[in-house]
Motif scaffolding. Structure first.
Motif, short mmCIF file in Angstrom:
data_model
loop_
_atom_site.label_atom_id
_atom_site.label_comp_id
_atom_site.label_asym_id
_atom_site.label_seq_id
_atom_site.Cartn_x
_atom_site.Cartn_y
_atom_site.Cartn_z
N LEU A 114 0.86 -1.18 0.00
CA LEU A 114 0.00 0.00 0.00
C LEU A 114 0.90 1.24 0.00
O LEU A 114 1.75 1.41 0.89
N LEU A 115 0.69 2.12 -0.98
CA LEU A 115 1.49 3.34 -1.07
C LEU A 115 0.87 4.49 -0.29
O LEU A 115 1.52 5.51 -0.08
N LYS A 116 -0.38 4.34 0.14
CA LYS A 116 -1.05 5.35 0.95
C LYS A 116 -2.11 4.68 1.80
O LYS A 116 -2.44 3.51 1.59
N ALA A 117 -2.63 5.39 2.77
CA ALA A 117 -3.66 4.82 3.66
C ALA A 117 -4.88 4.40 2.84
O ALA A 117 -5.41 5.21 2.07
N THR A 118 -5.31 3.18 3.01
CA THR A 118 -6.38 2.60 2.19
C THR A 118 -7.33 1.81 3.06
O THR A 118 -6.90 1.08 3.96
N PRO A 119 -8.66 1.90 2.81
CA PRO A 119 -9.60 1.06 3.56
C PRO A 119 -9.40 -0.42 3.24
O PRO A 119 -9.18 -0.80 2.09
N VAL A 120 -9.46 -1.25 4.28
CA VAL A 120 -9.31 -2.70 4.16
C VAL A 120 -10.40 -3.35 5.00
O VAL A 120 -10.75 -2.84 6.08
N GLN A 121 -10.95 -4.45 4.52
CA GLN A 121 -11.91 -5.20 5.32
C GLN A 121 -11.62 -6.69 5.18
O GLN A 121 -11.28 -7.17 4.10
N VAL A 122 -11.75 -7.41 6.32
CA VAL A 122 -11.56 -8.86 6.36
C VAL A 122 -12.79 -9.48 6.99
O VAL A 122 -13.12 -9.18 8.15
N ASP A 123 -13.49 -10.28 6.20
CA ASP A 123 -14.71 -10.95 6.67
C ASP A 123 -15.71 -9.96 7.27
O ASP A 123 -16.34 -10.21 8.31
N GLY A 124 -15.84 -8.81 6.60
CA GLY A 124 -16.83 -7.83 7.02
C GLY A 124 -16.39 -6.87 8.11
O GLY A 124 -17.18 -6.00 8.50
N GLU A 125 -15.17 -6.99 8.63
CA GLU A 125 -14.67 -6.09 9.67
C GLU A 125 -13.73 -5.08 9.02
O GLU A 125 -12.62 -5.42 8.63
N PRO A 126 -14.13 -3.79 8.86
CA PRO A 126 -13.33 -2.81 8.11
C PRO A 126 -12.48 -1.92 9.01
O PRO A 126 -12.75 -1.75 10.20
N TRP A 127 -11.44 -1.35 8.43
CA TRP A 127 -10.61 -0.34 9.08
C TRP A 127 -9.78 0.35 7.99
O TRP A 127 -9.78 -0.08 6.83
N VAL A 128 -9.07 1.42 8.34
CA VAL A 128 -8.18 2.12 7.43
C VAL A 128 -6.76 1.65 7.74
O VAL A 128 -6.27 1.84 8.85
N GLN A 129 -6.12 1.03 6.75
CA GLN A 129 -4.78 0.50 6.93
C GLN A 129 -3.74 1.52 6.46
O GLN A 129 -3.85 2.10 5.38
N ALA A 130 -2.74 1.71 7.29
CA ALA A 130 -1.66 2.65 6.97
C ALA A 130 -0.80 2.09 5.83
O ALA A 130 -0.82 0.90 5.54
N PRO A 131 -0.04 2.94 5.18
CA PRO A 131 0.86 2.46 4.12
C PRO A 131 1.80 1.38 4.65
O PRO A 131 2.27 1.45 5.79
N GLY A 132 2.07 0.40 3.83
CA GLY A 132 2.93 -0.69 4.25
C GLY A 132 2.65 -1.94 3.45
O GLY A 132 2.18 -1.87 2.29
N HIS A 133 2.91 -3.10 4.04
CA HIS A 133 2.78 -4.37 3.35
C HIS A 133 1.66 -5.18 3.98
O HIS A 133 1.45 -5.16 5.19
N ILE A 134 0.97 -5.94 3.12
CA ILE A 134 -0.04 -6.91 3.55
C ILE A 134 0.36 -8.24 2.93
O ILE A 134 0.42 -8.37 1.70
N ILE A 135 0.63 -9.23 3.78
CA ILE A 135 1.04 -10.55 3.32
C ILE A 135 -0.05 -11.55 3.67
O ILE A 135 -0.44 -11.67 4.84
N ILE A 136 -0.55 -12.26 2.67
CA ILE A 136 -1.62 -13.24 2.84
C ILE A 136 -1.06 -14.61 2.50
O ILE A 136 -0.53 -14.82 1.40
N SER A 137 -1.19 -15.55 3.46
CA SER A 137 -0.67 -16.89 3.23
C SER A 137 -1.52 -17.91 3.97
O SER A 137 -2.21 -17.57 4.94
N ALA A 138 -1.47 -19.14 3.50
CA ALA A 138 -2.21 -20.24 4.13
C ALA A 138 -1.32 -20.86 5.17
O ALA A 138 -0.49 -21.73 4.87
N VAL A 139 -1.45 -20.42 6.40
CA VAL A 139 -0.64 -20.93 7.49
C VAL A 139 -1.57 -21.57 8.52
O VAL A 139 -2.56 -20.97 8.92
#
Length: 935
Positions: free
Chosen positions: A887-912
């Motif tokens: 993310l190059l700038k603050a962006t809205p993010v939601q996971v399973d219907g729970e939203p928030w504003v995520q600060a710039p940075g990295h989001i890593i999604i993996s099957a762990v």
């Protein structure tokens, strides 16, 4: 002292003969129920009061008289009309019967019902409510005004009838008093569905016009009162027997805690001021609080108190008698008002002193509470000033030189229910113990091993007091009658073994700072609530959730900590305190797989509160947990040693994710590390519930059928994904955030949205947080989504320029999109197929257990609307098992219907981690076509 065992059925409440245990003609009402006994003989009077006014064999405790009816009414036994405008009415409890039905009446009168309770268990009354076509279990009249209902059983009562209700609630756990191995039916009379059919004769046994029929509150079997004798007394828990947590496998020593605390019922469910009295007896005020009818010229109105405690509290009942009535007639009416059928010759009416009538504290309390008193049997609300000024009198018991004392054994495996002995002025508790032991077959044991226990069976709380050996019993009985005649009718004396009880109370404490050690949590609690080191210890630590479990070896200390923790905050966060039971997992039946139920009362248009009450009655209340009261952790801790169990989550997709996350964090502590999870969808979208065939949302279906579907559901696997959120400061960017956020991990089951999809969810979430009372229906919630979407129609932020996507370490070029969505299940946005049904050679066919996520893009609100309408699909971008989003700038993010504003940075999604075990509702088999008769 002359002593004798009570003969015949009066000395046996177990539903069978005292020696052989074979079924008797009168059914046992089971644990906490009432046994059907014969005519009642008044202690010390030597005469039957019932048979004198009842033609034929007398019913248990009733005082019937023939009445002429002004309109047809219903028989409380057969539910049929009483023709001929004549019937028989009980003067005390309003039981109405045909003359032909009198010989078959087995329902006890309210006056004797407390003496027939097998195991006294207090009720747990919730707030007042309107219950249509329901009847009061005490006075048997309809509940036209707001009434009270027990949160654990199906008892319905008027507010003024609460003090006279039997403490015959379901016994849901062992508490060290009269525990048992064999579980009997727990019968509750009346308030059955109008179409209910008898299990024995298959005829209709329910009625919406009268209190009739019986229903077992464990197995659900419904029968006529007469037919109940044909059933075996043992209860098998019915169709849900493998899902119910057996009461004999739950232990909770709760001497200092109310039923509300034991069953973790929120304080918001406690009756409001004026509905109950948190006095020692746990009962509500005795004043009726209903409107007084216009006073007739030939009648007088009297305020009647039943003892000094009622005078002090201002709790009275109002009777209306003819002005020419004699003193004996007035006394009989006063005794009937308090459901007392003893010999009127043992009582007298005394005029209340003028000082108490004019300015006593009780009168002031009555005026301050605004309660209105009225004549017995009247109905309808009325203003406080509608009560005319009436003469006040108090019922007093005449002095007695001797009395009859009923002594009950504190163990169930004995041939009699109680024995009656005569006590005099010199009789002490030790002398009573010596007299009773031979009658109960324990003469070989020394009296020093036993003690006499006084039990006050209040409707809200059962209190036990151990009597001193030198206690004079006749004086004790006189003091109880002076305090309250009603309490005397609800007081028992038990002969119990004087073995020491090792107190052990488990307290769950939540809301603590996460990530601390056992010593740090102990020090923190010592500073906050001053724990006593020798009496309280920390037994379990859940550092990631900021919770601990305390073991208290003292009832008083456990109560002190419980009340203190509820009013304590640590680092600005209020603490949560819960009383937890112990599940005796070694005693569970081999085929038992209990269901752990989590309910979010804020979901489903606030339907969760009703679901909580319904599940507590269908199952054991100890297996039903409210998620707003400590989260999922208390329930998982209680079930941690159960070898096999299943979970039912009642809530939206966010609630399901919350429970699944808690399961993953506590998996290593569970004897059943992978319980299967079913869903009762209460949210707005309910996408996971749709995929697993549980429907688009709960709309009032029969919960018994829901539980049967859970029992028959198929186990499936669902991928569970871990999302690492690592925010960092964007160098010199205009929208950079000044405060850095620490990395955090969230879990995902359904989908993760970035951009416009999450922005709509965030706006909806904020609107619901501002005015939660308006979001009470699924239709309204979707309407808010539509309104928020229309406001974003012209919005464009070119998301593809603000993020970077890597799939399996490969950079993926994004098309022109406004939203990026990672989907794990074939349902998004309330059932839409975002991936689409078309085959694509570039990608595999999506499955929710294939270890792959599908990446889809949307171009804006219009595109999202077309997808939900089935007109288009999303833009297929990628498919893989490892993703990295920058993310190059603050962006809205939601996971399973729970939203928030995520600060710039990295989001890593993996099957762990392992896949989760879910329950998918089995497909309903089509019904075979048959003849109209078969149908």
């Amino acid at each position: 002292m002359a002593a004798a065992a009570e003969p015949g059925p009066r000395a046996w409440l177990g539903g069978g003969s005292p020696r052989t245990g074979s079924p008797a003609s009168s059914p046992d009402l089971g644990n906490g129920g009432r046994a059907r006994l014969g005519p009642r003989s008044e202690p010390g009077s030597g005469r039957e009061r019932v048979g004198a006014r009842t033609p034929g064999p007398a019913a248990p405790g009733h005082t019937f008289r023939k009445v002429t009816l002004t309109k047809p009414t219903y028989c409380h036994l057969c539910s049929d009309f009483i023709w001929g405008l004549a019937g028989f009415l009980c003067d005390v409890c309003n039981f109405m019967s045909h003359e032909k039905c009198l010989k078959q009446v087995k329902t006890p009168c309210t006056s004797v019902a407390p003496s027939l309770v097998r195991v006294p268990v207090a009720h747990c009354f919730g707030p007042r409510g309107l219950y249509k076509r329901k009847f009061c279990a005490v006075c048997r009249k309809s509940l036209e005004a707001p009434a009270l209902r027990c949160e654990v059983c199906e008892l319905h009562v008027h507010p003024d009838c609460v003090p006279f209700a039997c403490s015959d609630c379901r016994q849901c756990h062992q508490d060290g008093h009269r525990d048992h191995d064999v579980h009997h039916h727990h019968w509750r009379e009346g308030n059955l569905p109008s179409g209910a059919r008898c299990e024995v004769c298959r005829r209709t046994c329910g009625s919406s016009d009268v209190l009739a029929g019986l229903r077992c509150e464990w197995c659900g079997v419904q029968v006529h009162t007469v037919c109940s004798a044909a059933l075996a007394p043992e209860c098998s828990f019915g169709r849900l027997r493998t899902m119910v947590l057996p009461p004999g496998c739950v232990r909770l020593l709760s001497r200092n805690f109310s039923k509300m605390h034991c069953f973790r019922i929120s304080e918001s469910a406690v009756p409001e001021h004026g509905e109950g009295d948190p006095a020692a007896d746990g009962s509500a005020p005795a004043c009726p609080g209903r409107e007084v009818p216009p006073q007739e010229s030939n009648k007088q109105t009297l305020r009647i108190f039943d003892g000094s405690d009622a005078v002090h509290r201002g709790h009275f009942r109002v009777i209306s008698v003819p002005r020419l009535a004699g003193s004996e007639e007035v006394l009989e009416a006063a005794l009937r008002a308090y459901y007392i059928t003893e010999d009127p010759g043992d009582f007298e009416l005394q005029a209340l002193p003028a000082a108490l009538r004019s300015g006593d504290p009780g009168a002031r309390a009555q005026a301050q509470s605004g309660g209105a008193a009225e004549a017995e049997g009247s109905r309808g609300p009325g203003p406080p000033d509608s009560v005319p000024v009436a003469e006040a009198q108090i019922i007093r018991a005449l002095p007695r030189t001797q009395d009859v004392l009923k002594v009950y054994p504190a163990w169930l495996k004995v041939g009699v229910a109680y024995v009656s002995i005569r006590v005099t002025a010199d009789s002490t508790a030790r002398m009573v113990v010596l007299e009773v032991l031979p009658l109960l077959g324990r003469q070989a044991e020394g009296p020093e091993s036993f003690q006499l226990v006084e039990v006050l069976m209040g409707s809200r709380q059962v209190q036990r007091t151990v009597l001193a050996d030198e206690e004079l019993l006749l004086d004790r009985l006189r003091d109880i009658r002076q305090t309250s005649l009603r309490q005397m009718n609800q007081t028992r004396f038990y002969l119990a073994e004087s073995r020491p009880v090792a107190p052990r109370v488990s307290l769950f404490i939540g809301g603590l700072p996460p990530g601390l050690s056992l010593q740090e949590y102990s020090s923190l609690l010592d500073e906050a609530v001053a724990m006593k080191a020798g009496l309280v210890s920390v037994s379990h630590v859940y550092a990631s959730q900021g919770a601990v479990v305390l073991d208290a070896a003292c009832f008083a200390e456990a109560e002190r900590l419980y009340m203190l923790v509820k009013d304590t905050a640590v680092q600005g966060r209020p603490l949560t305190a819960l009383v937890l039971p112990d599940v005796l997992h070694t005693k569970l039946p081999p085929d038992c797989c209990p269901l752990l139920v989590f309910v979010n009362p804020k979901s489903g248009g606030l339907k969760g509160r009703d679901l909580l009450c319904s599940f507590r009655k269908l199952l054991n209340p100890h297996q039903v947990f409210e998620l707003t009261n400590g989260g999922p952790l208390p329930g998982l801790h209680v079930f941690s040693q159960v070898p096999r169990f299943r979970v039912l989550v009642c809530g939206g997709d966010g609630t399901v994710g919350w429970v699944l996350s808690a399961l993953e964090e506590t998996r290593h502590r569970l004897a059943c590390p992978e319980p299967s999870v079913a869903i009762l969808p209460l949210g707005t979208g309910n996408d996971l519930g749709r995929v697993l065939r549980w429907g688009a949302g709960y709309s009032g279906e029969d919960l018994f059928s829901v539980l049967v579907s859970v029992d028959e559901a198929d186990a499936v696997l669902v991928d569970r994904w871990t999302i690492l959120l690592d925010a960092h400061e964007a160098n010199g960017t205009e929208n950079s955030m000044a405060d850095l956020e620490p990395p955090k991990i969230v879990q995902m089951s359904n989908y993760c949205g970035i951009g416009i999809d999450a922005e709509l969810s965030l706006d909806f979430h904020q609107a619901r947080e501002e005015e939660p009372s308006k979001f009470t229906s699924r239709f309204h919630n979707k309407g808010v989504y539509v309104r928020v979407g229309l406001q974003k129609m012209s919005h464009s932020r070119s998301l593809h320029r603000e993020i970077r996507l890597q799939v399996e370490q490969q950079e993926v070029e994004l098309p022109s999109i406004e939203g990026l969505i990672f989907i794990n299940i074939p349902s998004w946005g309330s059932g839409a197929d975002l991936w689409g049904p078309d085959n694509d050679s570039r990608f595999e066919k999506p499955r929710m257990d294939d270890g792959l996520l599908e990446v889809v893009g949307v171009t804006g609100v219009m595109h999202m609307g077309q997808v939900q309408g089935g007109l288009r699909s999303g833009i297929r971008i990628a498919q893989g098992a490892y993703f990295r989003v920058t993310l190059l700038k603050a962006t809205p993010v939601q996971v399973d219907g729970e939203p928030w504003v995520q600060a710039p940075g990295h989001i890593i999604i993996s099957a762990v981690g392992p896949k989760v075990h879910m329950l998918r509702k089995a497909k309903q088999k089509p019904k075979k076509a048959g003849t109209p008769k078969d149908a």
